[in-house]
Design an enzyme around this catalytic site. Structure first.
Site, PDB file in Angstrom:
ATOM      1  N   TYR A 179      17.199   0.510  -0.739  1.00  0.00           N
ATOM      2  CA  TYR A 179      16.105   0.626   0.222  1.00  0.00           C
ATOM      3  C   TYR A 179      15.112  -0.527   0.061  1.00  0.00           C
ATOM      4  O   TYR A 179      14.658  -0.844  -1.052  1.00  0.00           O
ATOM      5  CB  TYR A 179      15.364   1.957   0.050  1.00  0.00           C
ATOM      6  CG  TYR A 179      14.146   2.038   0.950  1.00  0.00           C
ATOM      7  CD1 TYR A 179      14.298   2.211   2.312  1.00  0.00           C
ATOM      8  CD2 TYR A 179      12.862   1.869   0.443  1.00  0.00           C
ATOM      9  CE1 TYR A 179      13.204   2.239   3.157  1.00  0.00           C
ATOM     10  CE2 TYR A 179      11.749   1.887   1.274  1.00  0.00           C
ATOM     11  CZ  TYR A 179      11.931   2.074   2.641  1.00  0.00           C
ATOM     12  OH  TYR A 179      10.851   2.085   3.467  1.00  0.00           O
ATOM     13  N   GLY A 224      11.385   2.322   6.118  1.00  0.00           N
ATOM     14  CA  GLY A 224      11.026   3.599   6.721  1.00  0.00           C
ATOM     15  C   GLY A 224      12.186   4.240   7.444  1.00  0.00           C
ATOM     16  O   GLY A 224      13.293   4.369   6.899  1.00  0.00           O
ATOM     17  N   ASN A 273       3.573  -1.279  -0.892  1.00  0.00           N
ATOM     18  CA  ASN A 273       3.948   0.128  -0.913  1.00  0.00           C
ATOM     19  C   ASN A 273       3.332   0.818  -2.134  1.00  0.00           C
ATOM     20  O   ASN A 273       4.009   1.201  -3.076  1.00  0.00           O
ATOM     21  CB  ASN A 273       5.477   0.242  -0.947  1.00  0.00           C
ATOM     22  CG  ASN A 273       5.965   1.649  -0.654  1.00  0.00           C
ATOM     23  OD1 ASN A 273       5.198   2.504  -0.229  1.00  0.00           O
ATOM     24  ND2 ASN A 273       7.244   1.881  -0.876  1.00  0.00           N
TER      25      ASN A 273
END
Length: 558
Positions: free
Chosen positions: A83, A90, A225
């Protein structure tokens, strides 16, 4: 026969005990970050001190970051989808790309997140954000190069800052939009500010001999993040609340003195039998402030007994003071107790890996989770802003008692200078009337912000972020409320010093006299109507900087 009370050990507060432990004595010249040991006091020193400590990266942290980066590269080369490294972000995480596209993916991440709006965050918040983000990455689980964190620290040490709009974060996945401006500084794509001059980040970096970084796989995501922007606000809100708790206890003592109140309301016995730690500490602070004043040794003022044969009489003095004085430790004490657990939560947050995914070097795998969620920051700040706003309301109520001739026990209306009725100045001046109006407006605004931001989670980003913390809004609220209440406290302190002059400064104790003397350096006696707005700001700075607290504690220690 059994006693109807229990022997409870009292907790006297020494002069040193009045100094909040969040404010260590002395100044560190260097702070070494490793992701585990950063204190809120360190963050505040870097954010606010005129002589900021230099920040360095611990050697062990560099090794952990390098190992994490090596694992990330190994896993990406194996072809497995990771990811944010070889996948979209997202809701787009099902779209896998080749490892060859990973650098361009990070570059585009910073670009599309550049959608922040609103005023620029204060420089002190930006500094706090930079330090916290560097510390979180220095923990060594995010897969970034040590060189990236070093560039961030170099900018911080130079005080070369990104311009970060305050609005645009839902608090999960962390502070994506605000932190993209931090990433934009390091990549030379955004705007920067140095010594008040705004310029393109690439130009600012070059002027200081620094080279913008080309983000490689995961590094853009690791920068944005996380919860560092909300944590920057939160740390400073904690510091402000600690100073305000002290200022409120000082105001309570001064209010009791100038209104000739009953010092017995702060007796040890009462708080030994409702022993919330913060309440006991506030009551002890007020007692320390009152010691040495004219009324303190009386402890409890008892009216003369009713004469024989008299069924009713009106007392000249009330048996007990109004709630805003008598119950003050139960208001300020809530702030002190909230600070204890909020401090623990925020300290954990600023020493955490709060991004996603994380690289588990020991197991040799990548872990996907939700460490970016700002739930603890949000709830801590919602609670803190409510407690601090209540403190502002308390101070506003004390101000009303001080300026209102119906309640101020013989002081002049609105604390105007006394004049004879036949003096030309009679009726022309209104003293602290405007100040009381301003304080009431500030209290209303602070109370308005107590709506809990964390209650307003909303599904976001194509229902991928379908539960979010709103921790950044809560932290911004708490920071703003602290500023409003600091101004209320400044107004009340100025009014109390005026009342002390009208009553006679000899009624003050050593500690309250120290506060009076300091305030009078910046706000002279009001001998006629004049604008007081600039003086409010000066006295507010005395509170926020800790100078007021230090002056009073120095008197106590002496």
């Amino acid at each position: 026969m059994l006693s109807n009370t229990l022997a409870v050990e009292s907790a006297p507060v020494t002069p040193e005990g009045l100094l909040d432990p969040r404010y260590p004595v002395g100044r560190a010249e260097e702070i070494s970050i490793d992701g585990y040991r950063l204190r809120t006091a360190d963050v505040a020193a870097v954010a606010r001190s005129t002589e900021r400590p230099r920040v360095t990266i611990a050697a062990g942290s560099r090794d952990r970051m390098a190992q994490s980066r090596q694992l990330k590269d190994h896993l990406a080369a194996s072809g497995i989808p990771i990811y944010g490294v070889t996948s979209g972000f997202g809701d787009s995480n099902t779209r896998q790309i080749s490892d060859a596209k990973s650098t361009e993916l990070q570059r585009n991440l910073i670009r599309f997140l550049g959608s922040g709006v609103g005023p620029a965050a204060p420089d002190e918040v930006v500094r706090a954000t930079m330090l916290v983000r560097a510390n979180c990455l220095a923990r060594g689980t995010s897969g970034v190069r040590p060189e990236l964190v070093q560039l961030l620290i170099d900018c911080l040490n130079l005080d070369l800052l990104p311009i970060i709009p305050e609005r645009g974060s839902v608090g999960a996945s962390g502070d994506l939009v605000p932190l993209s401006y931090l990433a934009g500084l390091l990549t030379g794509q955004a705007q920067a500010v140095f010594q008040g001059v705004r310029k393109p980040a690439g130009q600012a970096l070059a002027e200081h001999g620094l080279t913008p970084v080309e983000l490689i796989a995961k590094e853009g995501l690791a920068l944005v993040n996380g919860t560092s922007f909300m944590s920057g606000f939160a740390v400073l809100a904690l510091r402000d609340a600690a100073e305000l708790a002290f200022a409120a206890d000082l105001c309570t003592a001064l209010t009791s003195q100038v209104l000739r109140g009953n010092p017995g309301h702060f007796a040890d016995f009462l708080f030994d039998h409702k022993p919330h730690p913060g309440v006991r500490q506030s009551a002890a602070v007020v007692r320390q402030m009152l010691k040495g004043s004219a009324s303190f040794d009386q402890d409890v003022e008892r009216p003369a007994p009713v004469p024989g044969g008299v069924d009713f009489r009106e007392l000249d003095q009330p048996i007990q003071d109004r709630y805003s004085i008598r119950c003050a430790p139960h208001v300020t004490g809530v702030v002190r107790d909230a600070l204890e657990w909020a401090e623990q939560w925020i300290t954990t947050e600023i020493n955490s890996s709060n991004d996603n995914p994380l690289f588990d070097v020991e197991a040799g795998v990548v872990r996907n989770g939700g460490n970016f969620y700002g739930g603890h920051v949000g709830l801590a700040m919602d609670a803190l802003k409510t407690a601090v706003a209540s403190l502002g309301d308390l101070l506003d109520r004390q101000l009303e008692l001080t300026v209102d001739e119906k309640f101020n026990n013989g002081l002049t209306p609105n604390l105007t200078p006394p004049v004879d009725p036949d003096d030309h100045r009679a009726g022309l001046h209104h003293g602290f009337k405007g100040m009381q109006i301003t304080a009431s407006a500030l209290a209303a605004e602070a109370l308005k912000w107590t709506m809990p931001a964390t209650s307003f989670s909303r599904s976001t980003e194509a229902h991928n972020q379908d539960k979010v913390s709103m921790g950044t809004i809560a932290a911004r609220d708490a920071y703003a409320v602290g500023g409003l209440v600091r101004q209320i406290a400044a107004i009340q302190l100025m009014a109390l010093c005026q009342a002390a002059d009208l009553r006679g400064p000899e009624l003050l104790s050593g500690p309250t006299r120290a506060a009076y003397d300091l305030v009078r350096e910046y706000s002279p006696y009001l001998d006629g109507d004049r604008p007081l707005d600039a003086e409010i700001e000066l006295v507010s700075q005395l509170i926020g900087s800790g100078e007021l607290r230090r002056a009073v504690t120095a008197e106590l220690a002496g």
